[in-house]
Design an enzyme around this catalytic site. Structure first.
Site, PDB file in Angstrom:
ATOM      1  N   CYS A   1      -2.033   9.288   2.034  1.00 21.13           N
ATOM      2  CA  CYS A   1      -1.722   8.675   0.736  1.00 21.13           C
ATOM      3  C   CYS A   1      -2.752   9.102  -0.291  1.00 21.13           C
ATOM      4  O   CYS A   1      -2.468   9.168  -1.481  1.00 21.13           O
ATOM      5  CB  CYS A   1      -1.673   7.159   0.869  1.00 21.13           C
ATOM      6  SG  CYS A   1      -3.138   6.475   1.636  1.00 21.13           S
TER       7      CYS A   1
ATOM      8  N   GLU B   1       0.886  -1.177   0.000  1.00 18.98           N
ATOM      9  CA  GLU B   1       0.000   0.000   0.000  1.00 18.98           C
ATOM     10  C   GLU B   1       0.912   1.212   0.000  1.00 18.98           C
ATOM     11  O   GLU B   1       1.379   1.660   1.051  1.00 18.98           O
ATOM     12  CB  GLU B   1      -0.882   0.006   1.260  1.00 18.98           C
ATOM     13  CG  GLU B   1      -1.839  -1.171   1.355  1.00 18.98           C
ATOM     14  CD  GLU B   1      -3.108  -0.976   0.534  1.00 18.98           C
ATOM     15  OE1 GLU B   1      -3.298   0.102  -0.058  1.00 18.98           O
ATOM     16  OE2 GLU B   1      -3.900  -1.933   0.480  1.00 18.98           O
TER      17      GLU B   1
HETATM   18  P1  NAD Z   1       8.296   5.271   4.622  1.00 21.90           P
HETATM   19  O1  NAD Z   1       8.332   4.478   3.376  1.00 21.90           O
HETATM   20  O2  NAD Z   1       9.424   6.177   4.909  1.00 21.90           O
HETATM   21  O3  NAD Z   1       8.175   4.292   5.896  1.00 21.90           O
HETATM   22  C1  NAD Z   1       7.132   3.359   6.011  1.00 21.90           C
HETATM   23  C2  NAD Z   1       7.533   2.266   6.981  1.00 21.90           C
HETATM   24  O4  NAD Z   1       8.607   1.517   6.410  1.00 21.90           O
HETATM   25  C3  NAD Z   1       8.045   2.774   8.331  1.00 21.90           C
HETATM   26  O5  NAD Z   1       7.595   1.907   9.340  1.00 21.90           O
HETATM   27  C4  NAD Z   1       9.559   2.663   8.172  1.00 21.90           C
HETATM   28  O6  NAD Z   1      10.217   2.531   9.404  1.00 21.90           O
HETATM   29  C5  NAD Z   1       9.670   1.403   7.342  1.00 21.90           C
HETATM   30  N1  NAD Z   1      10.902   1.257   6.570  1.00 21.90           N
HETATM   31  C6  NAD Z   1      11.727   2.223   6.110  1.00 21.90           C
HETATM   32  N2  NAD Z   1      12.746   1.674   5.423  1.00 21.90           N
HETATM   33  C7  NAD Z   1      12.553   0.328   5.442  1.00 21.90           C
HETATM   34  C8  NAD Z   1      13.234  -0.765   4.866  1.00 21.90           C
HETATM   35  N3  NAD Z   1      14.333  -0.605   4.155  1.00 21.90           N
HETATM   36  N4  NAD Z   1      12.733  -2.011   5.057  1.00 21.90           N
HETATM   37  C9  NAD Z   1      11.592  -2.185   5.754  1.00 21.90           C
HETATM   38  N5  NAD Z   1      10.899  -1.172   6.317  1.00 21.90           N
HETATM   39  C10 NAD Z   1      11.372   0.066   6.154  1.00 21.90           C
HETATM   40  O7  NAD Z   1       6.905   6.073   4.604  1.00 21.90           O
HETATM   41  P2  NAD Z   1       6.362   7.161   5.626  1.00 21.90           P
HETATM   42  O8  NAD Z   1       7.096   8.433   5.426  1.00 21.90           O
HETATM   43  O9  NAD Z   1       6.247   6.592   7.001  1.00 21.90           O
HETATM   44  O10 NAD Z   1       4.853   7.312   5.114  1.00 21.90           O
HETATM   45  C11 NAD Z   1       4.486   8.094   4.029  1.00 21.90           C
HETATM   46  C12 NAD Z   1       4.320   7.280   2.762  1.00 21.90           C
HETATM   47  O11 NAD Z   1       3.429   6.192   2.975  1.00 21.90           O
HETATM   48  C13 NAD Z   1       3.710   8.089   1.656  1.00 21.90           C
HETATM   49  O12 NAD Z   1       4.339   7.768   0.444  1.00 21.90           O
HETATM   50  C14 NAD Z   1       2.258   7.646   1.653  1.00 21.90           C
HETATM   51  O13 NAD Z   1       1.598   7.857   0.420  1.00 21.90           O
HETATM   52  C15 NAD Z   1       2.409   6.205   1.982  1.00 21.90           C
HETATM   53  N6  NAD Z   1       1.169   5.659   2.538  1.00 21.90           N
HETATM   54  C16 NAD Z   1       0.423   4.815   1.752  1.00 21.90           C
HETATM   55  C17 NAD Z   1      -0.785   4.331   2.231  1.00 21.90           C
HETATM   56  C18 NAD Z   1      -1.646   3.420   1.397  1.00 21.90           C
HETATM   57  O14 NAD Z   1      -2.519   2.779   1.960  1.00 21.90           O
HETATM   58  N7  NAD Z   1      -1.447   3.343   0.089  1.00 21.90           N
HETATM   59  C19 NAD Z   1      -1.229   4.671   3.513  1.00 21.90           C
HETATM   60  C20 NAD Z   1      -0.434   5.506   4.283  1.00 21.90           C
HETATM   61  C21 NAD Z   1       0.762   6.005   3.780  1.00 21.90           C
END
Ligand code: NAD
Length: 505
Positions: A296, A262
């Protein structure tokens, strides 16, 4: 703040590793500081999970699965009912913690907990409806059907912007499907993770059930990568940016695991020549400024028929001038802070990029002279093919783009790599249906006279293309959390082969 932490049983330093209602006492790992984005002050800290604790979590979760998967699905549903009831009791306090730690306004914080309650209710009903099809066998005296089996361990990694609801979408559905859940929340909202873990497991304390909900924490993302690579995790549900999701998807695919992605969106609203602006303007403003542009599904682009462009631009700039920015816990505030300083810098950089392209910033993009991560929401006149418009700046910047025809608008709407949410505002039936037809919006969500954000849990939520293709929450999204098994039973005395094949010995 102290009262709130007390009501949620949170202390200055909280355990970040939980095995159901039991937690880890190991104090050798570092702390994740939970920072209030409104003031920059420390709220509390959460201890990281060590590699040894992680192993213990995985071992216990596997043991738990052996027992939990044998509990009848409606009984599993009853456990989720208790969780929903506990969340009802904590609706205001947990909502306030979401606001405190994430910065979204009070009604959105409470709304997020309401979403947890809604999905819990949905999951309770679904627990009695894990239906499989029956088929007519081509062979006599044979019965053929499919059944849905629990999958195993479901790992959930969540983003900061929905610190509690996305866990519930995954965990409530996964639990009624007979799976055990392990959650790694965003380190930016780790305290919310601990609060949820405590509420949920307290609700199940007297039920004599194996632990179903586990929690790990990691601010280095090293353990998160171990988690992603771990073959014991049968389904990895990842919510986050496209960039990280791309790596996660490839790693899970590399071990032939199941992944549910997602990811980011770049959502557009089309305003055609027949649009009712009394509906469109408030929807655009909520979609672009709500959650300080950190959803998102945030509205990032407005594709406006050229005959309505000036009208829409003027109305939006006027509406943005009325946005009350400030303390998100104040009931009158409409926009709180961004999650951190780097998010503010990214919005400023996006405004600079618009100017560098020769575009115009109509309003906003200015830091507030106060502590916390505050910036005024920006509106820019832009072109769809600019790099900055093509990418998701996760903050409050909205691009207004003029279009000549509906076909132009739909082509632009689809002309980005993401495919999450989309909408059209129109009173013209043909235009609405054209937008919804197979050559119309290519997104997972397509709305008419409703904005791009604020989905209900009853539908399957998710998007196409680089948004990752996953579906969560309602409809038949539960199937992603189960193993489909096709069964054929021969109740006759002969052994006919399918397709009439002869293999007589
Ligand atoms: P992010 O990708 O920076 O982090 C998301 C999660 O991934 C966090 O828990 C982070 O600690 C973890 N993470 C980071 N690097 C990782 C790795 N290498 N391996 C595994 N896990 C890792 O995103 P964010 O800044 O927390 O959130 C914003 C983003 O999330 C935006 O792009 C938004 O559109 C998206 N989002 C999507 C949805 C959806 O349902 N489509 C919902 C909410 C947010």
């Amino acid at each position: 703040m102290k009262d709130l932490l007390k009501q949620l049983d949170l202390t200055a330093v909280n355990a970040g590793t939980w095995y159901g209602s039991d937690h880890c006492e190991d104090q050798s790992t570092g702390l994740i500081d939970s920072i209030n984005p409104t003031t920059g002050e420390l709220i509390a800290s959460v201890r990281n999970t060590s590699p040894a604790e992680y192993e213990r979590v995985l071992t216990m979760a596997q043991e738990s699965f052996a027992a939990w998967s044998k509990v009848p699905a409606p009984v599993r549903g009853n456990a989720v009912r208790l969780i929903g009831n506990a969340l009802r009791e904590h609706r205001t306090t947990l909502g306030a913690l979401v606001t405190l730690e994430n910065g979204k306004i009070k009604s959105e914080g409470i709304g997020e907990v309401q979403e947890m309650i809604d999905i819990a209710d949905f999951a309770v009903g679904q627990s009695r409806m894990l239906y499989g099809n029956t088929m007519h066998s081509e062979r006599p005296q044979h019965r053929m059907y499919e059944q849905w089996q629990p999958l195993g361990l479901v790992g959930t990694i969540t983003a900061f912007n929905f610190p509690v609801a996305v866990w519930a979408w995954n965990a409530c559905i996964a639990a009624i499907c007979g799976n055990v859940n392990i959650w790694k929340p965003s380190p930016k909202t780790a305290l919310c993770g601990v609060a949820v873990q405590k509420i949920v497991n307290a609700a199940l304390a007297d039920e004599n059930l194996p632990p179903v909900f586990f929690l790990i924490n990691d601010d280095s993302n090293e353990l998160a990568q171990t988690f992603v690579d771990d073959p014991r995790i049968n389904l990895l549900s990842f919510t986050g940016s496209c960039a990280v999701g791309r790596q996660v998807g490839a790693r899970v695919a590399g071990r032939m695991g199941r992944v549910l992605l997602e990811l980011g969106g770049n959502n557009a609203i089309i305003v055609d020549e027949f649009a009712n602006l009394d509906l469109a303007i408030p929807a655009i403003v909520f979609g672009s400024v709500g959650t300080a542009g950190q959803r998102c599904t945030t509205t990032r682009r407005v594709l406006i028929h050229k005959s309505r462009f000036d009208e829409v631009r003027t109305a939006l700039v006027k509406a943005y001038g009325q946005i009350r920015i400030g303390d998100p816990l104040d009931g009158k505030t409409l926009m709180g802070p961004l999650i951190d300083e780097s998010s503010v810098t990214r919005v400023e950089a996006a405004c600079d990029a618009v100017r560098a392209h020769g575009g115009e910033i109509l309003c906003g993009g200015e830091r507030l002279d106060r502590p916390g991560n505050f910036i005024t929401p920006a509106i820019a006149v832009a072109k769809n093919d600019w790099n900055i418009v093509q990418s998701e700046t996760f903050g409050p910047i909205l691009y207004l783009i003029p279009c000549n025809t509906l076909d132009d608008a739909i082509a632009m709407q689809n002309g980005v790599v993401q495919g999450l949410s989309s909408a059209i505002f129109t009173d013209n039936l043909q235009n609405a249906e054209r937008f919804l037809s197979s050559g119309g919006s290519d997104c997972g969500i397509a709305n008419v006279n409703i904005g791009t954000s604020g989905a209900e849990i009853g539908g399957a939520f998710g998007g196409e293309k680089e948004t990752g293709g996953g579906r969560e929450a309602g409809s038949d999204a539960w199937k992603a959390y189960m193993r489909r098994q096709t069964t054929t039973i021969n109740w006759g005395k002969n052994l006919p082969l399918a397709q009439g094949v002869n293999f007589d010995l």
